[in-house]
Design a protein around this motif. Structure first.
Motif, PDB file in Angstrom:
ATOM      1  N   SER A  41     -11.053 -33.950  12.695  1.00 13.63           N
ATOM      2  CA  SER A  41     -11.609 -32.947  13.609  1.00 13.63           C
ATOM      3  C   SER A  41     -10.604 -31.908  14.089  1.00 13.63           C
ATOM      4  O   SER A  41     -10.971 -30.991  14.817  1.00 13.63           O
ATOM      5  CB  SER A  41     -12.200 -33.661  14.832  1.00 13.63           C
ATOM      6  OG  SER A  41     -11.150 -34.273  15.579  1.00 13.63           O
ATOM      7  N   GLY A  42      -9.335 -32.069  13.724  1.00 15.64           N
ATOM      8  CA  GLY A  42      -8.309 -31.172  14.247  1.00 15.64           C
ATOM      9  C   GLY A  42      -7.778 -31.607  15.590  1.00 15.64           C
ATOM     10  O   GLY A  42      -7.139 -30.825  16.301  1.00 15.64           O
ATOM     11  N   GLY A  43      -8.031 -32.860  15.938  1.00 14.68           N
ATOM     12  CA  GLY A  43      -7.555 -33.386  17.206  1.00 14.68           C
ATOM     13  C   GLY A  43      -7.747 -34.878  17.290  1.00 14.68           C
ATOM     14  O   GLY A  43      -8.155 -35.538  16.325  1.00 14.68           O
ATOM     15  N   VAL A  44      -7.466 -35.418  18.458  1.00 13.08           N
ATOM     16  CA  VAL A  44      -7.593 -36.852  18.721  1.00 13.08           C
ATOM     17  C   VAL A  44      -8.671 -37.066  19.779  1.00 13.08           C
ATOM     18  O   VAL A  44      -8.708 -36.366  20.794  1.00 13.08           O
ATOM     19  CB  VAL A  44      -6.251 -37.436  19.203  1.00 13.08           C
ATOM     20  CG1 VAL A  44      -6.411 -38.892  19.639  1.00 13.08           C
ATOM     21  CG2 VAL A  44      -5.200 -37.334  18.094  1.00 13.08           C
ATOM     22  N   PHE A  45      -9.560 -38.027  19.528  1.00 10.55           N
ATOM     23  CA  PHE A  45     -10.588 -38.397  20.499  1.00 10.55           C
ATOM     24  C   PHE A  45     -10.038 -39.510  21.398  1.00 10.55           C
ATOM     25  O   PHE A  45      -9.598 -40.558  20.902  1.00 10.55           O
ATOM     26  CB  PHE A  45     -11.853 -38.892  19.793  1.00 10.55           C
ATOM     27  CG  PHE A  45     -12.634 -37.805  19.116  1.00 10.55           C
ATOM     28  CD1 PHE A  45     -13.621 -37.107  19.799  1.00 10.55           C
ATOM     29  CD2 PHE A  45     -12.380 -37.467  17.788  1.00 10.55           C
ATOM     30  CE1 PHE A  45     -14.353 -36.100  19.174  1.00 10.55           C
ATOM     31  CE2 PHE A  45     -13.088 -36.460  17.152  1.00 10.55           C
ATOM     32  CZ  PHE A  45     -14.078 -35.774  17.848  1.00 10.55           C
ATOM     33  N   PHE A  46     -10.079 -39.275  22.694  1.00 18.33           N
ATOM     34  CA  PHE A  46      -9.647 -40.282  23.664  1.00 18.33           C
ATOM     35  C   PHE A  46     -10.880 -40.921  24.289  1.00 18.33           C
ATOM     36  O   PHE A  46     -11.782 -40.222  24.763  1.00 18.33           O
ATOM     37  CB  PHE A  46      -8.770 -39.646  24.737  1.00 18.33           C
ATOM     38  CG  PHE A  46      -7.391 -39.293  24.251  1.00 18.33           C
ATOM     39  CD1 PHE A  46      -6.302 -40.102  24.550  1.00 18.33           C
ATOM     40  CD2 PHE A  46      -7.186 -38.169  23.464  1.00 18.33           C
ATOM     41  CE1 PHE A  46      -5.040 -39.791  24.088  1.00 18.33           C
ATOM     42  CE2 PHE A  46      -5.922 -37.848  22.993  1.00 18.33           C
ATOM     43  CZ  PHE A  46      -4.843 -38.663  23.303  1.00 18.33           C
ATOM     44  N   THR A  47     -10.927 -42.248  24.264  1.00 14.80           N
ATOM     45  CA  THR A  47     -12.065 -42.995  24.794  1.00 14.80           C
ATOM     46  C   THR A  47     -11.621 -43.838  25.976  1.00 14.80           C
ATOM     47  O   THR A  47     -10.503 -44.367  26.001  1.00 14.80           O
ATOM     48  CB  THR A  47     -12.665 -43.916  23.716  1.00 14.80           C
ATOM     49  OG1 THR A  47     -11.651 -44.835  23.271  1.00 14.80           O
ATOM     50  CG2 THR A  47     -13.172 -43.114  22.539  1.00 14.80           C
ATOM     51  N   GLY A  48     -12.488 -43.973  26.976  1.00  6.63           N
ATOM     52  CA  GLY A  48     -12.191 -44.785  28.151  1.00  6.63           C
ATOM     53  C   GLY A  48     -13.072 -46.008  28.201  1.00  6.63           C
ATOM     54  O   GLY A  48     -14.273 -45.933  27.919  1.00  6.63           O
ATOM     55  N   VAL A  49     -12.486 -47.162  28.541  1.00  6.86           N
ATOM     56  CA  VAL A  49     -13.206 -48.433  28.559  1.00  6.86           C
ATOM     57  C   VAL A  49     -13.411 -48.884  30.005  1.00  6.86           C
ATOM     58  O   VAL A  49     -12.458 -48.965  30.789  1.00  6.86           O
ATOM     59  CB  VAL A  49     -12.439 -49.511  27.771  1.00  6.86           C
ATOM     60  CG1 VAL A  49     -13.212 -50.834  27.778  1.00  6.86           C
ATOM     61  CG2 VAL A  49     -12.199 -49.047  26.338  1.00  6.86           C
ATOM     62  N   GLU A  50     -14.648 -49.197  30.328  1.00  8.87           N
ATOM     63  CA  GLU A  50     -14.976 -49.634  31.688  1.00  8.87           C
ATOM     64  C   GLU A  50     -14.352 -50.988  32.011  1.00  8.87           C
ATOM     65  O   GLU A  50     -13.793 -51.191  33.095  1.00  8.87           O
ATOM     66  CB  GLU A  50     -16.491 -49.716  31.854  1.00  8.87           C
ATOM     67  CG  GLU A  50     -16.921 -50.233  33.224  1.00  8.87           C
ATOM     68  CD  GLU A  50     -18.424 -50.339  33.376  1.00  8.87           C
ATOM     69  OE1 GLU A  50     -18.868 -50.727  34.479  1.00  8.87           O
ATOM     70  OE2 GLU A  50     -19.163 -50.044  32.409  1.00  8.87           O
ATOM     71  N   GLY A  51     -14.455 -51.940  31.103  1.00  6.20           N
ATOM     72  CA  GLY A  51     -14.070 -53.310  31.404  1.00  6.20           C
ATOM     73  C   GLY A  51     -12.585 -53.552  31.517  1.00  6.20           C
ATOM     74  O   GLY A  51     -12.163 -54.532  32.138  1.00  6.20           O
ATOM     75  N   THR A  52     -11.754 -52.690  30.934  1.00  5.34           N
ATOM     76  CA  THR A  52     -10.311 -52.918  30.930  1.00  5.34           C
ATOM     77  C   THR A  52      -9.513 -51.819  31.626  1.00  5.34           C
ATOM     78  O   THR A  52      -8.343 -52.017  31.938  1.00  5.34           O
ATOM     79  CB  THR A  52      -9.780 -53.034  29.485  1.00  5.34           C
ATOM     80  OG1 THR A  52     -10.012 -51.794  28.802  1.00  5.34           O
ATOM     81  CG2 THR A  52     -10.480 -54.168  28.744  1.00  5.34           C
ATOM     82  N   GLY A  53     -10.125 -50.668  31.841  1.00  2.37           N
ATOM     83  CA  GLY A  53      -9.385 -49.556  32.412  1.00  2.37           C
ATOM     84  C   GLY A  53      -8.452 -48.894  31.415  1.00  2.37           C
ATOM     85  O   GLY A  53      -7.609 -48.071  31.795  1.00  2.37           O
ATOM     86  N   MET A  54      -8.608 -49.213  30.137  1.00  4.47           N
ATOM     87  CA  MET A  54      -7.731 -48.670  29.107  1.00  4.47           C
ATOM     88  C   MET A  54      -8.280 -47.365  28.529  1.00  4.47           C
ATOM     89  O   MET A  54      -9.496 -47.147  28.485  1.00  4.47           O
ATOM     90  CB  MET A  54      -7.542 -49.673  27.975  1.00  4.47           C
ATOM     91  CG  MET A  54      -6.786 -50.935  28.386  1.00  4.47           C
ATOM     92  SD  MET A  54      -5.088 -50.608  28.933  1.00  4.47           S
ATOM     93  CE  MET A  54      -4.386 -49.939  27.413  1.00  4.47           C
ATOM     94  N   ILE A  55      -7.361 -46.528  28.072  1.00  4.72           N
ATOM     95  CA  ILE A  55      -7.685 -45.299  27.357  1.00  4.72           C
ATOM     96  C   ILE A  55      -7.116 -45.442  25.948  1.00  4.72           C
ATOM     97  O   ILE A  55      -5.928 -45.722  25.781  1.00  4.72           O
ATOM     98  CB  ILE A  55      -7.079 -44.068  28.052  1.00  4.72           C
ATOM     99  CG1 ILE A  55      -7.612 -43.942  29.487  1.00  4.72           C
ATOM    100  CG2 ILE A  55      -7.364 -42.802  27.251  1.00  4.72           C
ATOM    101  CD1 ILE A  55      -6.860 -42.926  30.321  1.00  4.72           C
ATOM    102  N   HIS A  56      -7.957 -45.262  24.943  1.00  2.00           N
ATOM    103  CA  HIS A  56      -7.530 -45.395  23.546  1.00  2.00           C
ATOM    104  C   HIS A  56      -7.745 -44.072  22.813  1.00  2.00           C
ATOM    105  O   HIS A  56      -8.828 -43.482  22.906  1.00  2.00           O
ATOM    106  CB  HIS A  56      -8.312 -46.502  22.840  1.00  2.00           C
ATOM    107  CG  HIS A  56      -8.214 -47.845  23.505  1.00  2.00           C
ATOM    108  ND1 HIS A  56      -7.059 -48.603  23.473  1.00  2.00           N
ATOM    109  CD2 HIS A  56      -9.121 -48.560  24.230  1.00  2.00           C
ATOM    110  CE1 HIS A  56      -7.265 -49.732  24.142  1.00  2.00           C
ATOM    111  NE2 HIS A  56      -8.507 -49.724  24.607  1.00  2.00           N
TER     112      HIS A  56
END
Length: 477
Positions: free
Chosen positions: A349-364
């Motif tokens: 896509s020309g970039g990185v998708f950052f996802t947030g997780v409710e159960g862990t508070g982590m951003i991937h």
């Protein structure tokens, strides 16, 4: 004769003592030979566990610090978590100078959990040198303050450098950086409950609803947001997985730098038709048609790549950050341990998708390739118990992570530091004029809407309190 034998015994005993004394002196001289390494004299107790960054997988790191006055050879020393079977052996030839620190990325050997330990042993694997334990993930770093001698506290990530012991590493909550006044931004009774992720794209706002529905909103005459009445959008459009089956529990929405013509991307945590099973997916939709249903053109199912969470505790946020910014900021790709190079991932896509997780508070962060392949290039602890929304603000080059009423509506900003990693730079309380709503969505207007130093921001209230799902505030530009 008795006197002669007595004198002889005394003489023999004296000779024996002299020989023993010479042997001891000789041994000591050998031990202080110039061929011995200069660092050998430094006591092992000078080496301390100094900083710990935990994610549960990618980029888990333990920093060591030498608080002594002499260099110390730490070749072969062993790092462990709370399990004796977990071992990271420090490479041969590794020396830690006096007053110096060095970080070791241990995720390839073991992961550091939310309730875990970092333990340092001598090469025998049995002699404990130092250790630190914690009961929640770092936010974003556990650091000794001052270096080598102080107690551990939450701080900014400074692996390989002096610990940042001032101001709690940007984790002390501050007042909302805008007006405390908040107003409704929709007509009463339009959306009902479960409105979640938001993304403002100029004059259009995209909104994801948990029931598997996507809304295209435009401004009405009063400046509020209303459903687009054209092309089948008046009641939102039903979402389906590729092939037309299933109903995504759609929690978040974003677009790339190419705009919605290149697809609208929705993050979901499960199939609503099989709600007891996690399905952490990013789905791409072509929104150019006129029908009332949208079938995903592509799905990146990331469930197997992430630690398991409850079926209703998965993806809640998604945003897209352009490659151009990441490379200019020397962003570190945790999958390679080197600077992020978009070319290694082929067409994407020309970039990185950052996802947030409710159960862990982590951003991937993921590179989602056009082929359907994916690579996780970073995992960041938000410092909050759950991430309900993510938004990239290009004008300020910062990532917003938002929590709901679970965290009293806390907002955090993260930026790429000199280490190439995203770290927390500020923590903001919600505006004082907004009750502690279950806000699951947040989006910011662009720089073009900045007037007199302020621009609009919007929240979506999952609970539809008082019949309204959208609210408007401001933030300083």
């Amino acid at each position: 004769m008795t006197a002669i034998r007595t004198r002889r015994r005394h003489r023999d005993r004296a000779l024996l003592l002299l020989v023993l004394f010479l042997l001891v002196i000789g041994s000591a001289l050998v031990g202080t030979s110039a061929t011995a390494p200069a660092h050998a004299a430094a006591p092992s107790g000078d080496i301390r566990v100094n900083e710990v960054v935990t994610t549960g997988d990618v980029a888990d790191s333990i920093e060591l610090y030498n608080k002594g006055t002499a260099a110390t050879d730490i070749s072969g020393w062993i790092l462990k978590d709370d399990k004796d079977g977990s071992k990271y052996k420090i490479a041969s030839g590794t020396t830690l100078a006096a007053g110096a620190s060095r970080a070791f990325d241990v995720h390839g050997a073991f992961g550091l959990g939310s309730d875990d330990k970092a333990r340092l042993y001598l090469p025998d694997g049995k002699t404990l040198v130092d250790n630190f334990s914690w009961s929640k993930h770092s936010a974003p770093s556990w650091s000794r303050c001052p270096d080598g001698t102080g107690a551990f506290k939450a701080a900014r990530v400074t692996l390989g450098a002096a610990n940042d012991c001032g101001g709690g590493g940007g984790t002390t909550p501050a007042a909302w950086p805008g007006s405390s006044h908040v107003t409704t931004a929709d007509a009463s009774g339009v959306f009902g409950q479960d409105l979640s992720g938001l993304y403002q794209d100029g004059s259009v706002m995209w909104a994801a609803q948990n029931s598997g529905r996507l809304w295209r909103l435009t401004r009405n005459g009063s400046g509020d947001w209303s459903p687009d009445t054209g092309n089948g959008w008046s009641s939102g459009k039903a979402l389906r997985f590729p092939g037309g089956s299933g109903r995504p529990d759609s929690e978040a929405v974003t677009v790339t730098g190419s705009g919605p013509a290149a697809g609208v991307f929705v993050a979901g945590e499960r199939n609503g038709d099989a709600s007891g099973t996690s399905r952490l997916s990013v789905l791409k939709y072509d929104v150019s048609g006129t029908g009332s249903t949208l079938t995903a053109t592509k799905e990146w199912n990331l469930t197997s790549d992430l630690p398991p969470v409850g079926s209703n505790l998965g993806f809640e946020g998604i945003t897209w950050v352009p490659d151009a910014y990441l490379t200019s900021a020397a962003f570190k790709d945790a999958s390679t341990g080197t600077a992020y190079d978009p070319a290694r991932y082929g067409a994407h896509s020309g970039g990185v998708f950052f996802t947030g997780v409710e159960g862990t508070g982590m951003i991937h962060g993921y590179v989602l390739q056009d082929s359907g392949a994916f690579t996780r290039v970073v995992s960041v602890n938000s410092g909050m118990s759950g991430v309900m929304e993510l938004q990239w603000e290009p004008q300020a080059a910062r990532l917003w992570a938002v929590c709901d009423d679970t965290c009293n509506g806390q907002h955090r900003t993260l930026e790429i530091g000199t280490s190439g990693a995203f770290t927390t730079t500020a923590v903001y309380n919600r505006p004082t004029g907004m009750p502690n709503y279950n806000n699951e969505g947040f989006t910011l207007a662009g720089a073009d809407e900045c007037v007199a130093g302020s621009k609009p921001v919007y929240w979506s209230d999952d609970g539809n309190d008082d019949g309204h799902a959208l609210r408007k505030g401001t933030i300083t530009c």
